[in-house]
Design an enzyme around this catalytic site. Sequence first.
Site, short mmCIF file in Angstrom:
data_model
loop_
_atom_site.label_atom_id
_atom_site.label_comp_id
_atom_site.label_asym_id
_atom_site.label_seq_id
_atom_site.Cartn_x
_atom_site.Cartn_y
_atom_site.Cartn_z
N ARG A 70 -45.98 8.16 112.06
CA ARG A 70 -47.42 8.16 112.32
C ARG A 70 -47.95 9.58 112.48
O ARG A 70 -48.96 9.96 111.86
CB ARG A 70 -47.71 7.34 113.58
CG ARG A 70 -49.18 7.29 113.96
CD ARG A 70 -49.38 6.47 115.23
NE ARG A 70 -50.78 6.46 115.65
CZ ARG A 70 -51.21 5.88 116.76
NH1 ARG A 70 -50.34 5.27 117.57
NH2 ARG A 70 -52.49 5.92 117.08
N LYS A 111 -45.73 25.55 116.77
CA LYS A 111 -46.45 24.72 117.72
C LYS A 111 -45.40 24.07 118.61
O LYS A 111 -44.59 23.26 118.15
CB LYS A 111 -47.30 23.68 116.99
CG LYS A 111 -48.24 22.89 117.92
CD LYS A 111 -47.52 21.68 118.45
CE LYS A 111 -48.35 20.90 119.46
NZ LYS A 111 -47.59 19.83 120.11
N GLY A 163 -46.58 12.44 111.53
CA GLY A 163 -46.40 13.21 110.31
C GLY A 163 -47.44 12.90 109.26
O GLY A 163 -47.97 13.81 108.60
N CYS A 176 -32.74 11.35 114.05
CA CYS A 176 -33.37 10.85 112.83
C CYS A 176 -32.37 10.22 111.88
O CYS A 176 -32.75 9.49 110.97
CB CYS A 176 -34.13 11.97 112.13
SG CYS A 176 -33.12 13.42 111.78
N GLU A 183 -40.57 15.68 107.95
CA GLU A 183 -39.46 14.74 108.04
C GLU A 183 -39.88 13.66 109.03
O GLU A 183 -40.06 13.93 110.22
CB GLU A 183 -38.18 15.44 108.53
CG GLU A 183 -36.99 14.51 108.57
CD GLU A 183 -35.90 15.02 109.49
OE1 GLU A 183 -35.45 14.22 110.35
OE2 GLU A 183 -35.52 16.19 109.37
N GLY A 197 -40.69 14.64 113.12
CA GLY A 197 -41.18 13.73 114.15
C GLY A 197 -41.47 12.35 113.59
O GLY A 197 -40.85 11.91 112.61
N SER A 198 -42.43 11.69 114.19
CA SER A 198 -42.69 10.28 113.87
C SER A 198 -43.42 10.12 112.55
O SER A 198 -44.11 11.04 112.07
CB SER A 198 -43.52 9.64 114.99
OG SER A 198 -44.84 10.17 114.98
#
Length: 493
Positions: free
Chosen positions: A206, A148, A208, A264, A227, A203-204
Site C-alpha cells: 500500500r 527518509k 509503495g 520480505c 520493493e 515496505g508495504s
Amino acid sequence: MTTQPHPIDTAAQTADTAARALADTAPALRAKALVAVADALTAHADELTALGMEETGLAEARLRGELKRTAVQLRLFAETVVDGAYLDVRIDRADPDFALGPRPDVRSGNEPIGPVLNFAAGNFPFAFSVAGGDTAAALAAGNPVIVKAHPGHPRLAARTAELAADALEGAGLPAGTLQLIEGVDEGVAMLKHPSIKAASFTGSLRGGRFLADIAAARPAPIPFYGELGSVNPVFATHAAIAARGPEFAAGLAASVGGSAGQLCTKPGLVFLPADHGLDEAIAAAAAIEEHRMLDPRIADHYQHGRDAILSAAGVRLVAPGSVRIDDDGQGWVTPTIAAVSLADFGPHPDALLSECFGPITILVESPAGTDYAELVETLFEGELTVAIHRADGDDVADLVRVAARRAGRILFDGWPTGVAVTPAMQHGGPSPATTLGGTSVGTAAIARFVRAVAYQNAPDDALPAALRDANPWNVPQRIAPAGESTTWGDGIG
C-alpha cells in the site's frame, strides 16, 4: 521581511550542489569513501546494535549479523566502482567506410542519475536503511542520497546518518553527499521536489504504490524502485518430503519464525503433498520463545491478517502460535502454521494469497498429480522468490520455467529467508513484488541509479573521463575500431 527557505528545499539544493561535484569524482575516491563508511559502522557496532535492540526489539545476534552484512555490502560496491564495468563504456570510432554510410565517432557510458531519495525500511534497520543497499548503490554510482528515516528506529537512523556522513566527507566527498530527513509529509514533499531524480523504497504494498503514484505523477516523472512484498511460495515434491521430511519441517519453522516473520522473503504459502505426515514435526519445531514485533502498528496488522487467515473455510491449525499485546501496545508472537486442502484453498485464494507480515504460513495440502507449474501460472503475478524442494529423479523443468517468469530468484532445497550479498544476487521480481524490476541486493543494483549518455564527434577534452582515449580512470572500454566488419545482417531473409 526575509523568508527562510523550507528545510526540504535546503536539503534538496544541498544535494543538487553535491551531485555536480560527485559526478566527476574518480572511482578510487568513491570507493575509498564507501569503505570509510563500512569502517565507521563496524567501529561503532556496539553502540549501534544497542540502539537497534532498544528501538526494534530485534535480537542482538540478528542485528550484529545485519550490520556486518551492511559493511560487506559497502565494500562490495567499492570494488564494483573501481572495476568500472558498470559504466558500460562503448566507443565506436569514426568510420568513413561503415556499411550504412560514413559513421561518426560515438561514445556512450553510464552517468549518475542525480540526487536519490531513499525511504528506509523498518524491518532491516541496517541493511535496507540509512547506509543499506539502496544508499550504497546510489553513492557508488556517484549520486548524493537523501534518506527518509523510518519512524520505527529514529535514533538509530540519526546516529547511523551522522557516522556515515562524517565518513563520506572525511574521505573527500562533498558536503551533503548523505542527508537525513524525518516525517511522512517531509518524505512526500521531497519525493515531489524537482531536484530528486530517482527514489527507492522497501515496505508495504500500500505504501509503495502510494509513493510510486506520486513519482509517476510529477511534471517530470522519475523512476521509483519499490520493493513491496511477496508471498514467496514454496513447492515440495512427494519424493523430497519422503527423503528429508524432518529437515523440511525444521527449516520451515525456522524460516517462518526467524525475526518474528518480519522479512520480505518469509514463505507465506507452502504447497506439499496431502499425505506429508509432518504435523507433529512442524508443531515441535515451531515451539519457540515469543519474539517482539517491530512496533504496535505492525503487530495490529499482523493480528488482523492472522485472524482473517484462520477464519477462512477449511483452514486448520498445525502449530497454533500466539499473539500477545503488552501494556505498551507492543506485540509478542510465536509462529503460526496453518493448513488447508488445495480443494478448500481454491474457492477463496484472495484471502490466503495476500502477504501477512509476521510469523505465519499456510500449508496447501495438494493431492497426488497436482501440477505445480499450473498453480504458479494461475495464482501468482510477481514474487521475490519461488523455492522448489525436489529429490533425484523429480522432473521440475516446467515448474522452473514458469517460476522464472513469475519471480526474481528461484532456489532449490532451501528457504528464501536470507539473501546473500553477492554480485549475482537478484532481489526483486515482477510487479507487484517490485515496481520497476531491478535488484536491491548485489552489484547490479547500481544500474538503477545511472543513465546512459552518448557523445557524438565530441572533442576529447569535452568527454567524461571514462570515455577519453587516455582512459584516466582505467575502466573497461568496448571499442569498435574503424574498418571493423559490420555485415552481420547481410543475407537475412
